[in-house]
Write an enzyme that holds these catalytic residues in place. Sequence first.
Site, PDB file in Angstrom:
ATOM      1  N   LYS A 196       0.778  -1.144   0.012  1.00  0.00           N
ATOM      2  CA  LYS A 196       0.155   0.134   0.022  1.00  0.00           C
ATOM      3  C   LYS A 196       0.882   1.359   0.019  1.00  0.00           C
ATOM      4  CE  LYS A 196      -4.149  -2.099   0.647  1.00  0.00           C
ATOM      5  NZ  LYS A 196      -5.147  -1.886  -0.442  1.00  0.00           N
ATOM      6  N   LYS A 203     -13.012  -7.643  -8.439  1.00  0.00           N
ATOM      7  CA  LYS A 203     -13.588  -8.164  -7.288  1.00  0.00           C
ATOM      8  C   LYS A 203     -15.184  -8.389  -7.735  1.00  0.00           C
ATOM      9  CE  LYS A 203     -10.665  -5.555  -4.373  1.00  0.00           C
ATOM     10  NZ  LYS A 203     -10.333  -4.653  -3.230  1.00  0.00           N
TER      11      LYS A 203
HETATM   12  O1  OSB Z   1      -7.791  -2.111  -2.152  1.00  0.00           O
HETATM   13  O2  OSB Z   1      -7.560  -3.931  -3.084  1.00  0.00           O
HETATM   14  C1  OSB Z   1      -7.838  -3.306  -1.977  1.00  0.00           C
HETATM   15  C2  OSB Z   1      -8.330  -5.026   1.253  1.00  0.00           C
HETATM   16  C3  OSB Z   1      -9.626  -4.586   1.435  1.00  0.00           C
HETATM   17  C4  OSB Z   1     -10.224  -3.478   0.965  1.00  0.00           C
HETATM   18  C5  OSB Z   1      -9.714  -3.032  -0.439  1.00  0.00           C
HETATM   19  C6  OSB Z   1      -8.215  -3.627  -0.787  1.00  0.00           C
HETATM   20  C7  OSB Z   1      -7.767  -4.776   0.017  1.00  0.00           C
HETATM   21  C8  OSB Z   1      -6.744  -5.245  -0.292  1.00  0.00           C
HETATM   22  C9  OSB Z   1      -5.963  -6.396   0.627  1.00  0.00           C
HETATM   23  O3  OSB Z   1      -5.647  -4.733  -0.812  1.00  0.00           O
HETATM   24  C10 OSB Z   1      -6.835  -7.751  -0.159  1.00  0.00           C
HETATM   25  C11 OSB Z   1      -6.673  -9.092   0.312  1.00  0.00           C
HETATM   26  O4  OSB Z   1      -5.457  -9.779   0.363  1.00  0.00           O
HETATM   27  O5  OSB Z   1      -7.613  -9.710   0.951  1.00  0.00           O
HETATM   28 MG    MG Z   2      -7.097  -2.056  -4.344  1.00  0.00          MG
END
Ligand code: OSB
Ligand code: MG
Length: 371
Positions: free
Chosen positions: A163, A262
């Site tokens: 991140k 997703k």
């Molecule tokens: O932005 O992809 C994202 C987790 C929660 C909400 C949004 C995001 C994420 C992650 C991690 O980046 C995802 C994971 O490995 O479950």
């Molecule tokens: Mg993302």
Amino acid sequence: MDIAQIKLSVVSMPLKSPFYTHLGTVTEREGIIVEVIDSDGISGYGEGVAFSTPWYTEETVKTSLHILSDILIPLLKNNPIGHPKDAAILFRSIRRNNMAKAGLEMAIWDLHAKRNSESLSANIGGTRKKVAAGVVVAANSLSSSIKQIEKHLEAGYQRIKVKINPQMDYSFLAGIRRHYPALPIMADANSAYTLKDMEKLKALDDFNLMMIEQPLASDDIIQHSLLQRELKTPVCLDESIVSFEDAKNAIDLGSCKIINIKAGRVGGLYEAKRIHDLCLLKGIEVWCGGMIEFGVSRAHNIALASLPGFTIPGDISASNRFWEEDIITPEVKVENGYVDVPDTFGIGFGINEKRLKETTLIEKVFIFDKK
Ligand code: OSB
Ligand code: MG
């Protein structure tokens, strides 16, 4: 499909370690397990992936529970369906609330695949026997990121996502690159930047990132097209793509070279597959995103990522990435950098009833009238 009963379980589980983003920290995960049971007693499972607060999308566990209980389940009661696609189309009469819709629609897909004596992967057109595993490091410092990366690479993950935000980008990525010059890395900004940061974002081209995910506003498609023209690094869209139409607009405008799909964010597997098919046609690479989810959603992600267009390792991690004990059995495992795609019926995982029971906060049952 002869639905007899739907059961919603609101569950809550602590993460093994905090998940830091510039938007907040997740330490406890709430979610909704959806079980759709037909008149022969066969169960299909889905998972509502909204968070407790609306930091990632506008939905929450409570809004999802309301939309499921008071809108979507009654709609389904009054409009019997023949195929999961019919549910996806039926739910179009309700605006947005995609995670609530997806939780229910995906349970119907699992049930449908089981009734057809097929794996969910085969049922939706999956072609892979195993999918590449990737993992997200969401730590609050360079040193703990490096430690976590080390551990994940030992476990076999094929690529790492970190991140980033304007306070933690260039020197952070430079620090990671010093340790791992050739590691496949992607950087997710979760909308931390604006076009005023153009020079800052261009500088990240130095790191040979696989992509930068969702740098600009969560609902933007236009400005990302201006950004992509200036960057060597491929832009990947996550939050901005909540429908097939969004994907089409983003592709037509050149707003991204990659899309993170997703199912929860786009309202279910039917829409996810439509976006996948469009991307395959247009030469846009896709990968399967994660939602810090429990095993039911994890299982659906594995089936989705088995489609031919999922050419980039997704946020597909093992159950033990986040959980001491998952709610499915067996748990999802990463072996030699891959997760096996089950060939047993439906999602291919059972429910760990003991774990589900001990993590359930609220249970609601909806009985459908006999035909
Ligand atoms: O932005 O992809 C994202 C987790 C929660 C909400 C949004 C995001 C994420 C992650 C991690 O980046 C995802 C994971 O490995 O479950
Ligand atoms: Mg993302």
